[in-house]
Design a protein around this motif. Structure first.
Motif, PDB file in Angstrom:
ATOM      1  N   TYR A  49       0.767  -1.149   0.058  1.00  0.00           N
ATOM      2  CA  TYR A  49      -0.187   0.055   0.032  1.00  0.00           C
ATOM      3  C   TYR A  49       0.925   1.245   0.152  1.00  0.00           C
ATOM      4  CZ  TYR A  49      -3.422  -3.640   1.225  1.00  0.00           C
ATOM      5  OH  TYR A  49      -4.271  -4.552   1.362  1.00  0.00           O
ATOM      6  N   GLU A  50       0.451   2.215  -0.938  1.00  0.00           N
ATOM      7  CA  GLU A  50       1.369   3.444  -0.988  1.00  0.00           C
ATOM      8  C   GLU A  50       0.548   4.516  -0.341  1.00  0.00           C
ATOM      9  OE1 GLU A  50       3.102   6.856  -3.912  1.00  0.00           O
ATOM     10  OE2 GLU A  50       1.668   5.104  -4.874  1.00  0.00           O
ATOM     11  N   VAL A  51       1.386   4.898   0.918  1.00  0.00           N
ATOM     12  CA  VAL A  51       0.538   6.049   1.558  1.00  0.00           C
ATOM     13  C   VAL A  51       0.619   7.397   0.619  1.00  0.00           C
ATOM     14  CG1 VAL A  51       0.600   7.508   3.595  1.00  0.00           C
ATOM     15  CG2 VAL A  51       1.173   5.024   3.864  1.00  0.00           C
ATOM     16  N   THR A  52      -0.403   8.264   0.499  1.00  0.00           N
ATOM     17  CA  THR A  52      -0.248   9.190  -0.446  1.00  0.00           C
ATOM     18  C   THR A  52      -0.348  10.563   0.177  1.00  0.00           C
ATOM     19  OG1 THR A  52      -2.580   9.048  -1.035  1.00  0.00           O
ATOM     20  CG2 THR A  52      -0.881   8.117  -2.572  1.00  0.00           C
ATOM     21  N   GLU A  53      -0.789  10.258   1.405  1.00  0.00           N
ATOM     22  CA  GLU A  53      -1.206  11.676   2.158  1.00  0.00           C
ATOM     23  C   GLU A  53      -1.263  11.277   3.667  1.00  0.00           C
ATOM     24  OE1 GLU A  53      -3.692  14.143  -0.214  1.00  0.00           O
ATOM     25  OE2 GLU A  53      -4.021  15.466   1.438  1.00  0.00           O
ATOM     26  N   GLY A  54      -1.033  12.360   4.546  1.00  0.00           N
ATOM     27  CA  GLY A  54      -1.363  12.000   5.833  1.00  0.00           C
ATOM     28  C   GLY A  54      -0.194  11.578   6.727  1.00  0.00           C
ATOM     29  N   GLU A  55      -0.454  11.643   8.027  1.00  0.00           N
ATOM     30  CA  GLU A  55       0.426  11.468   9.066  1.00  0.00           C
ATOM     31  C   GLU A  55      -0.070  10.487  10.081  1.00  0.00           C
ATOM     32  OE1 GLU A  55       1.405  15.137  11.153  1.00  0.00           O
ATOM     33  OE2 GLU A  55       1.636  16.257   9.069  1.00  0.00           O
ATOM     34  N   LEU A  60       5.243   6.908  12.776  1.00  0.00           N
ATOM     35  CA  LEU A  60       5.105   5.448  12.639  1.00  0.00           C
ATOM     36  C   LEU A  60       5.518   5.247  11.088  1.00  0.00           C
ATOM     37  CD1 LEU A  60       3.959   2.900  13.842  1.00  0.00           C
ATOM     38  CD2 LEU A  60       1.822   3.229  12.579  1.00  0.00           C
ATOM     39  N   LEU A  61       4.998   5.942  10.249  1.00  0.00           N
ATOM     40  CA  LEU A  61       5.204   5.737   8.731  1.00  0.00           C
ATOM     41  C   LEU A  61       6.524   5.716   8.192  1.00  0.00           C
ATOM     42  CD1 LEU A  61       2.116   7.900   7.450  1.00  0.00           C
ATOM     43  CD2 LEU A  61       2.276   5.426   7.972  1.00  0.00           C
ATOM     44  N   ASP A  62       7.707   6.421   9.045  1.00  0.00           N
ATOM     45  CA  ASP A  62       8.729   6.388   8.856  1.00  0.00           C
ATOM     46  C   ASP A  62       9.476   4.840   9.038  1.00  0.00           C
ATOM     47  OD1 ASP A  62       9.307   8.629   7.526  1.00  0.00           O
ATOM     48  OD2 ASP A  62      10.537   9.602   9.166  1.00  0.00           O
ATOM     49  N   MET A  63       8.741   4.037   9.897  1.00  0.00           N
ATOM     50  CA  MET A  63       9.378   2.907  10.448  1.00  0.00           C
ATOM     51  C   MET A  63       9.386   1.662   9.604  1.00  0.00           C
ATOM     52  SD  MET A  63       8.547   3.123  14.360  1.00  0.00           S
ATOM     53  CE  MET A  63       8.067   4.774  15.057  1.00  0.00           C
ATOM     54  N   GLU A  64      10.122   0.889   9.639  1.00  0.00           N
ATOM     55  CA  GLU A  64      10.172  -0.575   9.014  1.00  0.00           C
ATOM     56  C   GLU A  64       8.908  -1.368   9.761  1.00  0.00           C
ATOM     57  OE1 GLU A  64      11.585  -1.995   6.214  1.00  0.00           O
ATOM     58  OE2 GLU A  64      12.260   0.321   5.904  1.00  0.00           O
ATOM     59  N   PRO A  65       8.258  -2.436   9.057  1.00  0.00           N
ATOM     60  CA  PRO A  65       7.283  -3.144  10.087  1.00  0.00           C
ATOM     61  C   PRO A  65       8.141  -3.487  11.372  1.00  0.00           C
ATOM     62  CG  PRO A  65       7.379  -3.819   7.781  1.00  0.00           C
ATOM     63  CD  PRO A  65       8.385  -2.692   7.947  1.00  0.00           C
TER      64      PRO A  65
END
Ligand SMILES: Nc1ncnc2c1ncn2[C@@H]1O[C@H](COP(=O)(O)OP(=O)(O)OP(=O)(O)O)[C@@H](O)[C@H]1O
Ligand SMILES: [Mg+2]
Lengths: 429, 250
Positions: free
Chosen positions: B53-59, B67-72
Motif C-alpha cells: 500500500y502506498e501512503v499518498t497523504e497524511g500522518e 510511524l510511517l517512517d519505520m520498517e514493519p
C-alpha cells in the motif's frame, strides 16, 4: 608440470588427453577398458549446449581454463576444513588432488568395515560396464582415474560410525585436473552411512571428475551424503551410479553450497522388487555459479519406490538446472515414483531451469512430479516482520525453513549441524 | 498514543483509504466496524507497514514518533501489534523458534537482558495458558495445519508474548466458536492496562459484549463516517449498513 598449450584459448578433449600421455601414473582400471574409453574419447568432444543432456548447462567455465597434472605437494595438511565430530568417532579417508593420504586418514578399529585403496594392483572391483556410455566424463574417468577408495559394509554389519571421504582440491598454486573413482558396497542386510566431501582451498582453476558406484544388496540400507563447498573456481563433474537389489533402501543427500560449475549426474537402477531410493538435494549457487542436477531413475523391477526432492536457492546472476527422468520398465509394475523440484530466486537476474521427464512402459504406476520457482513469499516475510523479526533474520528463517525437510533427512547429527551452520554463514554474508 | 491525520493510501493507483482521522489514547479500546471491502484491513496493514500500500497523504504518530517512517519490524518493537484477519502459515519454522526470535528482538530493542531458556519456557507456558492453547503447538510450524480458530488464538498468544502498547485485532472473532470467543476476549481483558490500547476490527456486536469499547467507529468507503459509543454497535446490528451507505453516496 605439463600445461595444456592451446591456440584458441579453449580446452579441447584432445588437448586434455595429451596431458596424460607423458604421465607416469598407474591407472585404476584394466588396460582393456581404458583403451576402449580412449578410443571413444579420440572421436569425441566436450558436449556443447546443442547436446540435449547439456542444453541448460554450458561447459564454458570448464573449457575456458587450462589445467595441469597434479604434482606431489609436500605441504602440511593437518588443518583440513571438515565437519566437527567432537569426540564422536568417524572413519576418515582423505584425498588431496585425487591421491589418497594415508597419514591423514583413520579407520576406527573394531568396526566391521572393509576399506581398500583402489590402485592398479588392487583386485578388480567389478565395475558396472560403462563401455556404451555416451558421457565424455565417464570415459575420461575410466581412462585416467588413478586413485579412489573401495568401501564395503560386510553382510549384516550395522556400522556405528560414518565413513567420511574428504576429497580436497589444493588449487592454491596449481590448476589441477583430477579423476577419482570410488566404489561403495552395502552387502546383504548391512547398514552404513557415508559422507563424501569435495572442497577446494585455492583460487586457481581446477577440473574434478568423480565417478562413484554404489550398490546395495538385499535388505541393505545406505545413506550417502555429499557436501560440495568452496569450489569457487572449480568445475566439478560427478557421476553417481546406483545399483539396488531387492528390499534395499538407498538415500542420497547432495548439498552443493558453492561451485563455479557443478554437474551432479545420477543414474539410479532399481533392479529388484521392493527397492527404495530417496534422492534429495540442496543447491545454492551465487555470483555467476551454475549447479546442475541431472537424474535418471530406472524402475527395472516391480514394487519399487523412488522419490526425488531437490531444492535450490539461487542468488545474484547464478543459475541452476534440474533434469529428472523417471523411466519405468515394463517390469516395473506397482511403481511409486515422485519428483519435486523447488527453487527460490533471490534476485531478478538469477535463473533456474527445471524439467521432469517421464518414460513409462508399465501400466500400474503411480507417478507425480512438480516444480516451482519464484521469489520468496512476501506474505510470510511481512508476517515475521510484524512480530519484530528484522528483514534479514526473517529471510534467513524462511530460507532455512524452505530447506528444512531435506536438512532433517540428514541423520548424521554433526553433519546436519554443520550444514545448517554453513548455510547460516552463507545467508549472512 | 496513536494519532492518524488525513491518512490516504492506495494500491495499484486505486485509492482505498480516503482520509482517515483517528485518535487513540492509552487505556482505550476502539472498535471499527463497517461493510466488507470498506478498507478496515487496509488500514490495519498500512499501520503495520505493509509496503503493497502506498501512503499518498497524511500522518501517523505513534507514541510520539512518526510511524510511517519505520520498517514493519521497528513498529512491532516499538509496541504495535497486528493480529491478522488471515494469519499466515510458515511451513518449516517452528512456533518456538518463531516466537523466540521475535521476543529476543523485542528485548534487544528495549535494552533488556535476554531471558534464560528456562525463564522463556515459563513465560511461554504462562501465556499459552492464558489463551488455552495446547502445549504440542510449540513443536509445530507456525500456523501450519492450524484450524481457523486455532490460528486466531495463536495471534492472541503472540500478542500476549510481545505485550504491545497498541494491539490491532483484525476480525479476531471471526470463525471462533462461542467458547473460543470468550477465551480470546478474556485474554484481551487480562492484558488490558491503563497504559495500553486496543483497536478491534469486527463485524459482530457479540465480541463487544466481552470487550467493551470506549468508542465505536464505522469505516465506509475509505473514511470513518460515524463514531459513537458501544450503543452504535447495537444499532448497526439491528439496522445494517444501508442507512449509512445512503447517507454517504458520492
Ligand atoms: N493488495 C490489494 N490489491 C488490490 N486491491 C486491494 C488490495 N488490498 C485491498 N484491496 C481492495 O481494497 C478494498 C478494501 O479492502 P479491505 O481488505 O481493507 O476491506 P475490509 O474492510 O477489511 O473488508 P472485510 O470486512 O471483507 O475484511 C477492497 O475493495 C479490496 O479489494
Ligand atoms: Mg478485512
Amino acid at each position: 608440470m605439463n600445461t595444456v598449450q592451446t591456440q584458441s584459448n579453449n580446452l579441447t578433449l584432445s588437448k586434455l588427453i595429451e596431458l596424460f600421455e607423458i604421465d607416469n601414473h598407474e591407472y585404476v582400471l584394466p588396460e582393456a577398458s581404458r583403451m576402449a574409453s580412449l578410443q571413444f574419447l579420440a572421436a569425441g568432444a566436450f558436449p556443447t549446449t546443442r547436446v540435449e543432456k547439456w542444453k541448460h548447462t554450458s561447459l564454458k567455465p570448464l573449457v575456458e581454463n587450462q589445467y595441469s597434472l597434479p604434482t606431489n605437494l609436500s605441504k602440511n595438511y593437518s588443518d583440513i576444513k571438515s565437519v566437527d565430530f567432537g569426540t564422536g568417532l568417524v572413519h576418515k579417508l582423505v584425498f588431496i588432488n585425487g591421491i589418497y593420504q594415508k597419514q591423514l586418514s583413520n579407520i576406527v578399529i573394531g568396526e566391521q568395515l572393509i576399506v581398500d585403496e583402489l590402485s592398479a594392483k588392487s583386485a578388480p572391483q567389478n565395475w558396472e560396464n560403462q563401455s556404451t556410455s555416451d558421457s565424455v566424463f565417464i570415459h575420461l574417468n575410466i581412462a585416467f582415474a588413478n586413485d579412489g577408495i573401495y568401501v564395503e559394509a560386510p553382510a549384516n554389519a550395522a556400522l556405528k560410525y560414518p565413513v567420511y571421504i574428504i576429497q580436497m582440491i589444493d588449487n592454491e598454486e596449481l590448476n589441477p585436473v583430477i579423476h577419482l573413482r570410488n566404489k561403495i558396497v552395502a552387502k546383504k542386510g548391512s547398514s552404513i552411512k557415508i559422507i563424501h566431501q569435495v572442497h577446494s582451498t585455492g583460487n586457481m582453476p581446477a577440473l574434478c571428475n568423480i565417478y562413484t558406484e554404489i550398490s546395495t544388496e538385499p535388505n541393505a540400507h545406505l545413506e550417502y551424503n555429499v557436501v560440495q563447498f568452496d569450489l569457487q573456481n572449480v568445475s566439478l563433474v560427478s557421476n553417481l551410479n546406483l545399483q539396488q537389489s531387492r528390499d534395499s533402501k538407498l538415500e542420497t543427500n547432495t548439498i552443493s553450497l558453492s561451485g563455479k560449475l557443478i554437474r551432479n549426474e545420477v543414474v539410479a537402477n532399481l533392479n529388484q522388487a521392493n527397492a527404495e531410493v530417496q534422492l534429495r538435494g540442496i543447491y545454492m549457487p551465487r555470483n555467476n555459479e551454475h549447479t546442475d542436477n541431472t537424474l535418471q531413475i530406472k524402475h527395472n523391477a516391480p514394487n519399487c519406490q523412488s522419490n526425488q526432492l531437490y531444492k535450490g536457492i539461487i542468488d545474484n546472476v547464478a543459475s541452476s538446472t534440474f533434469l529428472g527422468q523417471i523411466y519405468v520398465d515394463r517390469e516395473g509394475q506397482k511403481t511409486n515414483a515422485y519428483q519435486s523440484n523447488k527453487n527460490i530466486l533471490l534476485t531478478d537476474t538469477c535463473r533456474s531451469y527445471s524439467k521432469p521427464q517421464l518414460e513409462i512402459y508399465a501400466d500400474d504406476v503411480k507417478c507425480t512430479h512438480g516444480s516451482t520457482s519464484g521469489q520468496m513469499d512476501k506474505d510470510m516475510l511481512f508476517y515475521l516482520q510484524t512480530r519484530g523479526i528484522g528483514f534479514e533474520n526473517a529471510r534467513r528463517l524462511m530460507l532455512i525453513a524452505f530447506l528444512s525437510d531435506i536438512l532433517q533427512a540428514i541423520t548424521i547429527e554433526p553433519l546436519a549441524q554443520w550444514v545448517v551452520n554453513e548455510i547460516h554463514n552463507r545467508l549472512d554474508s | 498514543m496513536l494519532t492518524i491525520k488525513n491518512l490516504k493510501a492506495s494500491v495499484e493507483g486505486k485509492e482505498i483509504l480516503k482520509g482517515i482521522n483517528l485518535e487513540i489514547k492509552p487505556g482505550e479500546i476502539h472498535a471499527i466496524m463497517g461493510p466488507n471491502g470498506s478498507g478496515k484491513s487496509t488500514l490495519a496493514s498500512v499501520l503495520a507497514g505493509r509496503d503493497t500500500y502506498e501512503v499518498t497523504e497524511g500522518e501517523v504518530e505513534f507514541m510520539g514518533k512518526n510511524l510511517l517512517d519505520m520498517e514493519p519490524e521497528i513498529r512491532s518493537r516499538e509496541g504495535l501489534f497486528l493480529a491478522f484477519q488471515y494469519p499466515i502459515e510458515i511451513p518449516g519454522v517452528s512456533m518456538t523458534n518463531f516466537i523466540k526470535a521475535a521476543y529476543t528482538e523485542h528485548r534487544k530493542h528495549k535494552g533488556l537482558p535476554q531471558l534464560s531458556p528456562a525463564e522463556f519456557l515459563k513465560l511461554m507456558k504462562e501465556k499459552k495458558e492464558l489463551v488455552e492453547i495446547k502445549a504440542e503447538w510449540s513443536g509445530r510450524s507456525v500456523n501450519e495445519g492450524f484450524s481457523g480458530g486455532e490460528k486466531k488464538k495463536n495471534e492472541i498468544f503472540q500478542m500476549a508474548m510481545l505485550d504491545p502498547a497498541l494491539a490491532i485485532l483484525d476480525e479476531t472473532d471471526s470463525g471462533l466458536d462461542i467458547d473460543a470467543l470468550k477465551v480470546v476476549a478474556n485474554g484481551v481483558n487480562k492484558l488490558r492496562t491503563a497504559n495500553n490500547a486496543f483497536l478491534v476490527i469486527t463485524h459482530y456486536q457479540r465480541l463487544l459484549d466481552y470487550i467493551i469499547p470506549d468508542v465505536v467507529h464505522v469505516l465506509y468507503n475509505g473514511r470513518i463516517v460515524l463514531s459513537g459509543t458501544k450503543d452504535l454497535a447495537l444499532e448497526l446490528e439491528e439496522k445494517g449498513y444501508d442507512w449509512i451507505k445512503k447517507e454517504n453516496v458520492h
